[in-house]
Scaffold this active site. Structure first.
Site, PDB file in Angstrom:
ATOM      1  N   ARG A  36       0.832  -1.217   0.000  1.00 35.37           N
ATOM      2  CA  ARG A  36       0.000   0.000   0.000  1.00 35.37           C
ATOM      3  C   ARG A  36       0.864   1.263   0.000  1.00 35.37           C
ATOM      4  NH1 ARG A  36      -4.934  -1.932   3.909  1.00 35.37           N
ATOM      5  NH2 ARG A  36      -6.297  -2.545   2.202  1.00 35.37           N
ATOM      6  N   LYS A 197     -17.287 -16.428   3.289  1.00 35.75           N
ATOM      7  CA  LYS A 197     -18.717 -16.320   3.568  1.00 35.75           C
ATOM      8  C   LYS A 197     -19.557 -15.875   2.382  1.00 35.75           C
ATOM      9  CE  LYS A 197     -18.142 -13.721   7.318  1.00 35.75           C
ATOM     10  NZ  LYS A 197     -18.664 -12.751   8.231  1.00 35.75           N
ATOM     11  N   GLY A 347      -7.657  -7.408  -0.555  1.00 39.45           N
ATOM     12  CA  GLY A 347      -7.724  -8.291   0.607  1.00 39.45           C
ATOM     13  C   GLY A 347      -7.002  -9.603   0.383  1.00 39.45           C
ATOM     14  N   GLY A 370     -12.612  -4.119   1.299  1.00 40.50           N
ATOM     15  CA  GLY A 370     -14.020  -3.721   1.448  1.00 40.50           C
ATOM     16  C   GLY A 370     -14.459  -2.797   0.321  1.00 40.50           C
TER      17      GLY A 370
HETATM   18  P1  AMP Z   1     -13.010 -13.500   2.367  1.00 44.44           P
HETATM   19  O1  AMP Z   1     -12.430 -12.492   3.311  1.00 44.44           O
HETATM   20  O2  AMP Z   1     -14.481 -13.690   2.509  1.00 44.44           O
HETATM   21  O3  AMP Z   1     -12.574 -13.287   0.929  1.00 44.44           O
HETATM   22  O4  AMP Z   1     -12.424 -14.884   2.836  1.00 44.44           O
HETATM   23  C1  AMP Z   1     -11.088 -15.220   2.775  1.00 44.44           C
HETATM   24  C2  AMP Z   1     -10.874 -16.414   3.623  1.00 44.44           C
HETATM   25  O5  AMP Z   1     -11.668 -17.477   3.157  1.00 44.44           O
HETATM   26  C3  AMP Z   1      -9.463 -16.921   3.594  1.00 44.44           C
HETATM   27  O6  AMP Z   1      -8.856 -16.653   4.833  1.00 44.44           O
HETATM   28  C4  AMP Z   1      -9.611 -18.414   3.347  1.00 44.44           C
HETATM   29  O7  AMP Z   1      -8.845 -19.195   4.216  1.00 44.44           O
HETATM   30  C5  AMP Z   1     -11.084 -18.642   3.600  1.00 44.44           C
HETATM   31  N1  AMP Z   1     -11.565 -19.829   2.887  1.00 44.44           N
HETATM   32  C6  AMP Z   1     -11.379 -20.152   1.600  1.00 44.44           C
HETATM   33  N2  AMP Z   1     -11.865 -21.376   1.340  1.00 44.44           N
HETATM   34  C7  AMP Z   1     -12.367 -21.857   2.491  1.00 44.44           C
HETATM   35  C8  AMP Z   1     -12.977 -23.076   2.869  1.00 44.44           C
HETATM   36  N3  AMP Z   1     -13.134 -24.051   1.986  1.00 44.44           N
HETATM   37  N4  AMP Z   1     -13.371 -23.221   4.151  1.00 44.44           N
HETATM   38  C9  AMP Z   1     -13.170 -22.235   5.039  1.00 44.44           C
HETATM   39  N5  AMP Z   1     -12.592 -21.056   4.754  1.00 44.44           N
HETATM   40  C10 AMP Z   1     -12.193 -20.850   3.486  1.00 44.44           C
END
Ligand code: AMP
Length: 390
Positions: A36, A197, A347, A370
């Protein structure tokens, strides 16, 4: 219309620049990732070349309106000084008499970095008096903190309402790529969504579905979609309260949405876990999905190969554990070699691309997590909207 830096007369002017220096620090307060800071250099160097007086401001972490010693911007000033090979004067406050005095005595090409804005709770409240005190430090405001423009804070909105304002080069670049994706993408346009999520990505799916030709879903969020199709997902990450909405999104995107057809499964989330690739789409109980499977990787590649535009937000597996990183890595390496527009959301996805050493192979890697999600949701970002109005 948004003014660019290049539209402004900058010589001898005090230019207040909102940058995003919210970098990760380890327990010894060493910066573990300076992307950054490096991303802000084109704007800072241009201002120096134009003989402006450069006043930088940023937040760091979440001090919640109090002075937190570990969240001072001192290590950032040091790193910026090294990158510019120039002294960066770091102040211990961001408003007040002493700050005003230093700023008044600045010479052209001086650089001052104000202290962490979020040591004042007024920053996140977009407090009028705090905004006024910040704005008084400069004659011109430049917004270059893409990672913060989805927040209506003093340093993103309040100040921009009080000073002649323009967009820095980093923000300009972010807007250019996201605008192109959302308004004039070349087809086939393929989106890849992953991450933990579903709830974080519903707005993005809704906004992208009518625009894309294909939507590939992996990562933790894919199991809620599979559940919605009646597939057994064992002990995988699930958001039961989102199954219904996942089901309606699948209907909306019929023929466009692709889910994993097999998985890498593990008996626990740990480097020492037992792992195997599933035969089919089902996951037995006692096991959880940690990455997309081998056949899914090949299927996703086949779709991506035809793409003229790709946007990717969210890793396809728990890539932080090397044994679960294969899907994210193979897809990243595959995209790296494609000759098309490739935009990576910020991110974790950006961190994954950097960790695979593929940063130079992408058209654009967003510096905002975000903010890039909200952009893809089609939301108005207050820190950009305020520049448009001026
Ligand atoms: P996000 O911030 O929603 O983009 O989520 C990123 C996170 O999702 C990362 O830290 C990954 O470890 C997690 N992630 C990816 N695949 C999986 C999975 N199959 N089960 C649980 N967490 C996951």
């Amino acid at each position: 219309m948004i003014y660019s830096l290049k539209d402004l007369e900058l010589k001898n002017k005090r230019v207040l620049v909102r940058v995003d220096f919210n970098v990760p620090l380890d327990k010894d307060l060493k910066i573990t990732d300076d992307r950054r800071i490096r991303a802000s250099l084109p704007t800072i160097i241009y201002l120096l070349q134009k003989e402006a007086k450069v006043i930088l401001m940023s937040h760091l972490g979440r001090p919640k309106g109090k002075v937190v010693e570990e969240l001072r911007l001192t290590p950032v000033a040091k790193r910026l000084g090294e990158l510019l090979n120039k002294k960066v004067l770091k102040l211990d406050d961001c408003i007040g008499k002493e700050v005003e005095e230093v700023v008044e005595n600045m010479q052209p090409q001086d650089i001052v970095l104000l202290e962490n804005l979020r040591f004042y709770k007024q920053e996140t409240e977009n407090d009028a008096e705090f905004s006024r005190q910040l704005a008084n430090l400069g004659e011109i405001f430049v917004q270059d903190a893409f990672g913060s423009v989805h927040r209506a804070h003093s340093s993103t909105v309040g100040v921009a309402q009080l000073l002649p304002s323009a967009c820095g080069f980093l923000l300009e670049k972010e807007i250019k790529f996201f605008q192109q994706i959302l308004t004039t993408p070349h087809h086939p346009f393929v989106a890849i969504l992953g991450g933990a999520k579903v709830s974080d990505k519903i707005g993005v799916i809704r906004n992208l579905l009518p625009k894309v030709d294909n939507l590939l879903i992996g990562g933790g969020m894919s199991y809620t979609f599979l559940k919605a199709k009646g597939v057994d997902v064992g002990d995988s990450r699930l958001e039961l309260e989102k199954v219904e909405i996942a089901s309606s999104l699948l209907k909306e995107g019929e023929g466009k949405i692709f889910l994993p057809s097999d998985h890498l499964i593990a008996d626990k989330v740990a480097p020492t876990a037992q792992i195997k690739n599933t035969e089919g789409v089902e996951i037995p109980s006692g096991w959880l999905g940690v990455d997309i499977g081998k056949r899914s990787i090949e299927r996703f590649k086949k779709i991506l190969k035809e793409a003229k535009t790709i946007v990717w937000n969210g890793p396809l597996g728990i890539f932080e554990i090397p044994a679960f990183a294969q899907g994210t890595k193979e897809i990243a390496e595959f995209i790296a070699e494609l000759d098309c527009l490739k935009v990576i959301g910020g991110g974790d996805t950006a961190a994954a691309i950097a960790c695979f050493g593929l940063e130079d192979k992408m058209s654009h890697i967003s510096t905002g997590g975000g903010a890039s999600l909200e952009y893809l949701e089609g939301k108005e970002l207050p820190g950009i909207a305020v520049l448009e109005r001026r």
